[in-house]
Design an enzyme around this catalytic site. Structure first.
Site, mmCIF file in Angstrom:
data_model
loop_
_atom_site.group_PDB
_atom_site.id
_atom_site.type_symbol
_atom_site.label_atom_id
_atom_site.label_comp_id
_atom_site.label_asym_id
_atom_site.label_seq_id
_atom_site.Cartn_x
_atom_site.Cartn_y
_atom_site.Cartn_z
ATOM 1 N N ARG A 1 0.958 -1.271 0.085
ATOM 2 C CA ARG A 1 -0.188 0.032 0.004
ATOM 3 C C ARG A 1 0.801 1.380 -0.193
ATOM 4 N NH1 ARG A 1 -2.679 0.468 5.037
ATOM 5 N NH2 ARG A 1 -1.299 2.003 5.362
ATOM 6 N N GLU B 1 4.827 6.754 2.461
ATOM 7 C CA GLU B 1 5.767 5.543 2.413
ATOM 8 C C GLU B 1 4.970 4.562 1.444
ATOM 9 O OE1 GLU B 1 5.866 3.113 5.889
ATOM 10 O OE2 GLU B 1 3.759 3.667 6.400
ATOM 11 N N SER C 1 -2.780 -3.021 5.991
ATOM 12 C CA SER C 1 -4.181 -3.371 6.647
ATOM 13 C C SER C 1 -5.183 -2.340 6.098
ATOM 14 C CB SER C 1 -4.064 -3.651 7.930
ATOM 15 O OG SER C 1 -3.547 -2.379 8.587
ATOM 16 N N LYS D 1 12.712 9.940 10.872
ATOM 17 C CA LYS D 1 11.956 8.554 10.981
ATOM 18 C C LYS D 1 13.013 7.324 11.301
ATOM 19 C CE LYS D 1 8.288 9.639 7.705
ATOM 20 N NZ LYS D 1 7.525 8.970 6.435
ATOM 21 N N GLU E 1 7.673 0.422 11.618
ATOM 22 C CA GLU E 1 6.434 0.506 11.019
ATOM 23 C C GLU E 1 5.324 0.761 12.139
ATOM 24 O OE1 GLU E 1 6.255 0.460 7.781
ATOM 25 O OE2 GLU E 1 8.387 0.128 7.478
ATOM 26 N N GLY E 2 4.037 0.910 11.445
ATOM 27 C CA GLY E 2 2.905 0.681 12.690
ATOM 28 C C GLY E 2 2.438 2.034 12.999
ATOM 29 N N LYS F 1 12.472 2.332 5.559
ATOM 30 C CA LYS F 1 12.502 3.776 5.377
ATOM 31 C C LYS F 1 13.962 4.194 4.588
ATOM 32 C CE LYS F 1 8.729 4.852 7.704
ATOM 33 N NZ LYS F 1 7.976 3.369 7.756
HETATM 34 P P1 ADP Z 1 4.769 4.115 9.800
HETATM 35 O O1 ADP Z 1 5.713 2.921 9.107
HETATM 36 O O2 ADP Z 1 4.869 4.112 11.389
HETATM 37 O O3 ADP Z 1 3.410 4.025 9.337
HETATM 38 P P2 ADP Z 1 4.820 6.619 8.479
HETATM 39 O O4 ADP Z 1 6.144 7.130 7.322
HETATM 40 O O5 ADP Z 1 3.858 6.034 7.533
HETATM 41 O O6 ADP Z 1 5.446 5.524 9.100
HETATM 42 O O7 ADP Z 1 4.308 7.649 9.257
HETATM 43 C C1 ADP Z 1 3.534 7.669 10.056
HETATM 44 C C2 ADP Z 1 2.615 8.785 10.191
HETATM 45 O O8 ADP Z 1 3.272 10.094 10.213
HETATM 46 C C3 ADP Z 1 1.870 8.998 8.505
HETATM 47 O O9 ADP Z 1 0.843 8.300 8.656
HETATM 48 C C4 ADP Z 1 1.515 10.758 8.616
HETATM 49 O O10 ADP Z 1 0.512 10.750 9.558
HETATM 50 C C5 ADP Z 1 2.875 11.077 9.578
HETATM 51 N N1 ADP Z 1 3.831 11.500 8.509
HETATM 52 C C6 ADP Z 1 4.695 10.583 8.049
HETATM 53 N N2 ADP Z 1 5.589 11.224 7.245
HETATM 54 C C7 ADP Z 1 5.129 12.524 7.099
HETATM 55 C C8 ADP Z 1 5.617 13.602 6.491
HETATM 56 N N3 ADP Z 1 6.736 13.838 5.569
HETATM 57 N N4 ADP Z 1 4.947 14.781 6.466
HETATM 58 C C9 ADP Z 1 3.882 14.804 7.311
HETATM 59 N N5 ADP Z 1 3.383 13.762 8.207
HETATM 60 C C10 ADP Z 1 4.043 12.501 7.787
HETATM 61 MG MG MG Z 2 2.489 4.579 7.445
#
Ligand code: ADP
Ligand code: MG
Length: 474
Positions: free
Chosen positions: A125, A144, A151, A364, A368-369, A305
């Site tokens: 996804r 990402e 899910s 970051k 995940e999660g 990441k």
């Molecule tokens: P995970 O693998 O924990 O889901 P993500 O990269 O999806 O990691 O980041 C988790 C959440 O953080 C995202 O769902 C979003 O709400 C916020 N987020 C992540 N990257 C960004 C970004 N570059 N700008 C703004 N919000 C972000």
């Molecule tokens: Mg995410």
């Protein structure tokens, strides 16, 4: 890009009525989760959290996200087959991040033994936010790609009907008819069924590898039931079961409880907490087997990441997908700024920039999660502390995306009904199946819109922050 019901948002009586209808509709439609208190029993269930109103999504960006999904499927698949790329890209990370290092060790171990698996199934996804520029224009920016246990493809298949009903209750009948049908669960099951068929054993089963805590079981059941409808047997097992009862035969066919397993679909195994020593051993057994793993360990690593950050470097996409300049351009258009924190001058420079101006970035780790990233003052403090240590390498930096907030109500069991300023994240499910070197299926399988209040910088639905939503194209 306001939705045409921002007028009713402040009408307390109408909202209260609509919310009551919405909650019952969600329960009837099966937008369900087990409770935190009883995560292993379906005796008491709740509705999964969702927005009262569908959120506006710019149509052009929505279509862009669908169009680029097949490119991302090809990309993830190409990375998973490129040992040199994974080795080089993760070299610095695995020195400091133990979890990635352990996954990587299994990856190397199965490569050295030689892969028994010949059919490959990817379910991913790709998540995006709509970045709002100073001039008011919006752009699709990738957050990402989730290559393991992505899910809510099941529950979200049912939210459009709920939101359609809510709009009708609010007198928006015409708008209700514009909500798009969406059934990722069916698309995911199609991919699993194809992989099962190519594995080529009628009596073999599909095994959902599930967590000890199973609150989100109904989401998984949506996919399971699609498989049963195709007369494919599904079993649910935990790592622990695999450790105790799993075995390989001479040609590395996987057996559990005397049943041959054709496909292992992981809804588990993406965070360190999922593993103890036995679970690591179970994971190795699964990876060594001939069964189709969704994902195999290489594809899980492709979703780190660190890999995402490396993809944004000039020339990387071209090297991974030679002869596909259009696909490369489509993908690159969705990338936000991503920066390596590896040791060296470049890393020093960007670390200093982020410490001086933390609100421009997200920090970051390789996790995940949801709930793992660092923002603002916390970002500054952490980066300040680790800026001269190798630990810095386990993180990447990313430009912060700034979507335009909209008003909505987040419906959550046992929570008061109150209006919130919200932002949304759009995910597109990708499914592909490869047999040997031939791609036999490559599709976008549906979408997921998740919405959260702007006070929360981070966190998904499972993390208790975001809620399910339905896009209303504008
Ligand atoms: P995970 O693998 O924990 O889901 P993500 O990269 O999806 O990691 O980041 C988790 C959440 O953080 C995202 O769902 C979003 O709400 C916020 N987020 C992540 N990257 C960004 C970004 N570059 N700008 C703004 N919000 C972000
Ligand atoms: Mg995410």
């Amino acid at each position: 890009m306001a939705a045409p019901w921002q007028d009713v948002v402040r009408d307390a009586a109408a909202v209260r009525d609509a919310a009551a209808v919405a909650v019952d509709a969600a329960l009837l439609a099966g937008v369900l989760m087990r409770t935190g208190e009883q995560p292993l029993s379906s005796d008491v269930v709740n509705y999964a959290p969702f927005t009262l109103l569908p959120s506006a999504v710019p149509q052009a960006l929505f279509e862009q996200a669908y169009t680029v999904q097949q490119d991302f499927n090809l990309l993830v698949d190409a990375i998973s087959q490129n040992r040199e790329f994974l080795e080089q890209t993760l070299a610095s990370t695995i020195k400091v991040d133990d979890f990635t290092a352990r996954l990587f060790r299994i990856y190397m171990q199965v490569l050295e033994e030689g892969l028994a698996q010949t059919v490959f199934l990817g379910i991913n996804r790709s998540d995006y936010m709509f970045d709002c520029g100073l001039d008011g224009t919006t752009a699709l920016k990738q957050i990402e790609i989730n290559t393991i246990a992505a899910s809510f493809g099941g529950l979200t298949s049912r939210t459009a009907d709920v939101h359609g009903l809510v709009l009708k209750v609010l007198g928006k009948t015409k708008e209700a008819s514009h909500l798009l049908p969406n059934n990722p669960a069916k698309g995911l099951a199609l991919g699993i069924a194809k992989a099962w068929e190519l594995y080529g054993s009628q009596s073999a089963v599909v095994m959902f590898l599930v967590e000890e805590i199973q609150r989100n079981i109904f989401d998984q059941r949506c996919v399971e039931n699609e498989l049963w409808n195709r007369n494919i047997r599904v079993i649910r097992r935990r790592f622990r079961d695999v450790f105790e009862k799993g075995s390989l035969d001479g040609s590395r066919r996987l057996y559990i409880d005397n049943q041959e397993v054709a496909v292992v679909y992981y809804r588990e195994g993406y965070v360190p907490q999922n593993y103890d020593q036995q679970n690591w051993e179970a994971r190795l057994l699964l990876e060594r087997s001939r069964a189709v793993k969704c994902p195999d360990i290489a594809t899980q690593l492709a979703g780190t990441k660190k890999v995402q950050q490396e993809l944004s470097c000039p020339g990387t996409l071209e090297k991974l997908l030679p002869g596909r300049p259009e696909a490369v351009a489509r993908m690159r258009a969705t990338f936000a700024g991503l920066y390596s924190l590896d040791e060296g001058e470049e890393g020093d420079k960007i670390a200093a920039t982020a410490i001086a101006d933390p609100d421009r970035f997200v920090l970051k780790p390789q996790r995940e999660g949801g709930g793992n990233n660092l923002y603002g003052e916390e970002l500054r403090q952490v980066l300040q502390k680790i800026k001269d240590s190798p630990e810095r390498t386990s993180y990447i930096l990313m430009d912060k995306i700034r979507p335009q907030p909209a008003l909505n109500y987040l419906l959550r069991a046992h929570s008061p009904l109150q209006v919130s300023e919200c932002i949304s994240e759009l995910g597109i499910f990708g499914v592909y199946v490869r047999q040997g070197q031939e791609m036999v299926l490559n599709e976008a399988a549906g979408h997921l819109l998740r919405t959260k209040a702007i006070q929360h910088a981070d966190g998904g639905v499972a993390a208790g922050v975001a809620v399910l939503d339905t896009p209303y194209l504008v």
